[in-house]
Scaffold this motif. Structure first.
Motif, PDB file in Angstrom:
ATOM      1  N   VAL A   1      39.342  13.332 -17.393  1.00  0.00           N
ATOM      2  CA  VAL A   1      37.942  13.353 -16.960  1.00  0.00           C
ATOM      3  C   VAL A   1      37.791  14.396 -15.856  1.00  0.00           C
ATOM      4  O   VAL A   1      38.482  14.331 -14.837  1.00  0.00           O
ATOM      5  N   PRO A   2      36.900  15.359 -16.039  1.00  0.00           N
ATOM      6  CA  PRO A   2      36.763  16.416 -15.022  1.00  0.00           C
ATOM      7  C   PRO A   2      36.528  15.886 -13.613  1.00  0.00           C
ATOM      8  O   PRO A   2      37.042  16.458 -12.650  1.00  0.00           O
ATOM      9  N   SER A   3      35.770  14.817 -13.488  1.00  0.00           N
ATOM     10  CA  SER A   3      35.441  14.302 -12.158  1.00  0.00           C
ATOM     11  C   SER A   3      36.652  13.783 -11.402  1.00  0.00           C
ATOM     12  O   SER A   3      36.604  13.616 -10.176  1.00  0.00           O
ATOM     13  N   ALA A   4      37.748  13.559 -12.091  1.00  0.00           N
ATOM     14  CA  ALA A   4      38.973  13.067 -11.440  1.00  0.00           C
ATOM     15  C   ALA A   4      39.840  14.202 -10.912  1.00  0.00           C
ATOM     16  O   ALA A   4      40.849  13.953 -10.262  1.00  0.00           O
ATOM     17  N   PHE A   5      39.451  15.443 -11.194  1.00  0.00           N
ATOM     18  CA  PHE A   5      40.234  16.614 -10.806  1.00  0.00           C
ATOM     19  C   PHE A   5      39.553  17.352  -9.657  1.00  0.00           C
ATOM     20  O   PHE A   5      38.333  17.314  -9.511  1.00  0.00           O
ATOM     21  N   ASP A   6      40.381  18.046  -8.862  1.00  0.00           N
ATOM     22  CA  ASP A   6      39.891  18.747  -7.680  1.00  0.00           C
ATOM     23  C   ASP A   6      40.321  20.210  -7.680  1.00  0.00           C
ATOM     24  O   ASP A   6      41.128  20.635  -8.498  1.00  0.00           O
TER      25      ASP A   6
ATOM     26  N   CYS B   1      40.876  25.710 -14.280  1.00  0.00           N
ATOM     27  CA  CYS B   1      41.992  24.817 -14.008  1.00  0.00           C
ATOM     28  C   CYS B   1      41.659  23.993 -12.765  1.00  0.00           C
ATOM     29  O   CYS B   1      40.851  24.408 -11.928  1.00  0.00           O
ATOM     30  N   ALA B   2      42.285  22.837 -12.664  1.00  0.00           N
ATOM     31  CA  ALA B   2      42.039  21.935 -11.545  1.00  0.00           C
ATOM     32  C   ALA B   2      43.220  20.979 -11.410  1.00  0.00           C
ATOM     33  O   ALA B   2      44.064  20.905 -12.309  1.00  0.00           O
ATOM     34  N   ALA B   3      43.272  20.262 -10.293  1.00  0.00           N
ATOM     35  CA  ALA B   3      44.451  19.460  -9.961  1.00  0.00           C
ATOM     36  C   ALA B   3      44.150  17.970  -9.917  1.00  0.00           C
ATOM     37  O   ALA B   3      43.049  17.548  -9.549  1.00  0.00           O
ATOM     38  N   ASN B   4      45.171  17.202 -10.260  1.00  0.00           N
ATOM     39  CA  ASN B   4      45.129  15.752 -10.114  1.00  0.00           C
ATOM     40  C   ASN B   4      46.561  15.326  -9.771  1.00  0.00           C
ATOM     41  O   ASN B   4      47.486  16.127  -9.859  1.00  0.00           O
ATOM     42  N   SER B   5      46.742  14.072  -9.436  1.00  0.00           N
ATOM     43  CA  SER B   5      48.097  13.612  -9.148  1.00  0.00           C
ATOM     44  C   SER B   5      48.888  13.389 -10.429  1.00  0.00           C
ATOM     45  O   SER B   5      50.116  13.581 -10.456  1.00  0.00           O
ATOM     46  N   VAL B   6      48.191  13.003 -11.493  1.00  0.00           N
ATOM     47  CA  VAL B   6      48.834  12.752 -12.779  1.00  0.00           C
ATOM     48  C   VAL B   6      47.909  13.209 -13.899  1.00  0.00           C
ATOM     49  O   VAL B   6      46.716  13.442 -13.679  1.00  0.00           O
ATOM     50  N   CYS B   7      48.478  13.338 -15.096  1.00  0.00           N
ATOM     51  CA  CYS B   7      47.668  13.560 -16.295  1.00  0.00           C
ATOM     52  C   CYS B   7      47.276  12.184 -16.811  1.00  0.00           C
ATOM     53  O   CYS B   7      48.078  11.495 -17.423  1.00  0.00           O
ATOM     54  N   THR B   8      46.052  11.791 -16.553  1.00  0.00           N
ATOM     55  CA  THR B   8      45.599  10.477 -16.968  1.00  0.00           C
ATOM     56  C   THR B   8      45.436  10.404 -18.479  1.00  0.00           C
ATOM     57  O   THR B   8      45.383  11.432 -19.168  1.00  0.00           O
ATOM     58  N   GLU B   9      45.353   9.191 -19.002  1.00  0.00           N
ATOM     59  CA  GLU B   9      45.228   8.996 -20.443  1.00  0.00           C
ATOM     60  C   GLU B   9      43.997   9.708 -20.983  1.00  0.00           C
ATOM     61  O   GLU B   9      44.034  10.364 -22.033  1.00  0.00           O
ATOM     62  N   VAL B  10      42.919   9.578 -20.277  1.00  0.00           N
ATOM     63  CA  VAL B  10      41.687  10.305 -20.610  1.00  0.00           C
ATOM     64  C   VAL B  10      41.451  11.330 -19.501  1.00  0.00           C
ATOM     65  O   VAL B  10      41.383  10.975 -18.329  1.00  0.00           O
TER      66      VAL B  10
ATOM     67  N   VAL C   1      40.889  20.352 -21.939  1.00  0.00           N
ATOM     68  CA  VAL C   1      41.640  21.104 -22.937  1.00  0.00           C
ATOM     69  C   VAL C   1      43.086  20.621 -22.963  1.00  0.00           C
ATOM     70  O   VAL C   1      43.615  20.270 -24.011  1.00  0.00           O
ATOM     71  N   ALA C   2      43.727  20.603 -21.791  1.00  0.00           N
ATOM     72  CA  ALA C   2      45.137  20.239 -21.723  1.00  0.00           C
ATOM     73  C   ALA C   2      45.490  19.861 -20.295  1.00  0.00           C
ATOM     74  O   ALA C   2      44.753  20.169 -19.353  1.00  0.00           O
TER      75      ALA C   2
ATOM     76  N   ILE D   1      48.272  19.648 -13.395  1.00  0.00           N
ATOM     77  CA  ILE D   1      47.228  20.658 -13.553  1.00  0.00           C
ATOM     78  C   ILE D   1      46.557  20.496 -14.907  1.00  0.00           C
ATOM     79  O   ILE D   1      47.224  20.394 -15.946  1.00  0.00           O
ATOM     80  N   GLY D   2      45.248  20.480 -14.875  1.00  0.00           N
ATOM     81  CA  GLY D   2      44.485  20.395 -16.106  1.00  0.00           C
ATOM     82  C   GLY D   2      43.718  21.673 -16.367  1.00  0.00           C
ATOM     83  O   GLY D   2      43.285  22.360 -15.440  1.00  0.00           O
ATOM     84  N   TRP D   3      43.592  22.004 -17.627  1.00  0.00           N
ATOM     85  CA  TRP D   3      42.711  23.093 -18.054  1.00  0.00           C
ATOM     86  C   TRP D   3      41.480  22.465 -18.699  1.00  0.00           C
ATOM     87  O   TRP D   3      41.594  21.524 -19.497  1.00  0.00           O
ATOM     88  N   PHE D   4      40.326  23.005 -18.358  1.00  0.00           N
ATOM     89  CA  PHE D   4      39.050  22.544 -18.887  1.00  0.00           C
ATOM     90  C   PHE D   4      38.255  23.765 -19.349  1.00  0.00           C
ATOM     91  O   PHE D   4      38.573  24.885 -18.990  1.00  0.00           O
ATOM     92  N   ARG D   5      37.222  23.519 -20.119  1.00  0.00           N
ATOM     93  CA  ARG D   5      36.361  24.619 -20.532  1.00  0.00           C
ATOM     94  C   ARG D   5      34.918  24.145 -20.632  1.00  0.00           C
ATOM     95  O   ARG D   5      34.652  22.961 -20.833  1.00  0.00           O
TER      96      ARG D   5
END
Length: 124
Positions: free
Chosen positions: A107-112, A96-105, A48-49, A34-38
């Motif tokens: 990128v919002p477009s990689a999250f769903d 917040c949004a989801a991805n399979s992993v926390c990638t090195e960078v 963000v994280a 899970i990623g947090w964005f703003r």
């Protein structure tokens, strides 16, 4: 369709704290990083994280390192963003949004599964 729900935003004075929550009513977050964005007015959405599925990996962007903490409670099916020592420049809508992993960078477009966001305003 999975959609996340963010909550916990509000108006706080500089130096104050807020805890944001991210959940989804019908699905388990257990299988997602899970990623947090703003996104601030007139600016692009920024990372963000991020927290991995196991919570072993936690990534923070430089502007929030040492002030924000990401965590997850799989029993409550919720991911949190504890924000301390808030600054006016933290003012934004937080998502917040989801991805399979926390990638090195991050990128919002990689999250769903983006939610509607929660407004955080830091002002005296």
């Amino acid at each position: 369709q999975v959609q996340f729900v963010e909550s916990g935003g509000g108006l706080v004075q500089p130096g104050g704290s807020l805890r944001l929550s991210c959940t989804t009513p019908k699905y388990s977050l257990d299988y997602y990083a899970i990623g947090w964005f703003r996104q601030a007015p007139g600016k692009e959405r920024e990372a963000v994280a991020c927290i991995s599925v196991s919570a072993f990996v936690k990534k923070y962007e430089d502007p929030v390192k040492g002030r924000f903490t990401i965590s997850r409670d799989n029993v409550k099916n919720t991911v949190y963003l504890q924000m301390n020592s808030l600054k006016p420049e933290d003012t934004a809508v937080y998502y917040c949004a989801a991805n399979s992993v926390c990638t090195e960078v991050l990128v919002p477009s990689a999250f769903d599964f983006w939610g509607q966001g929660t407004q955080v305003s830091v002002s005296s």
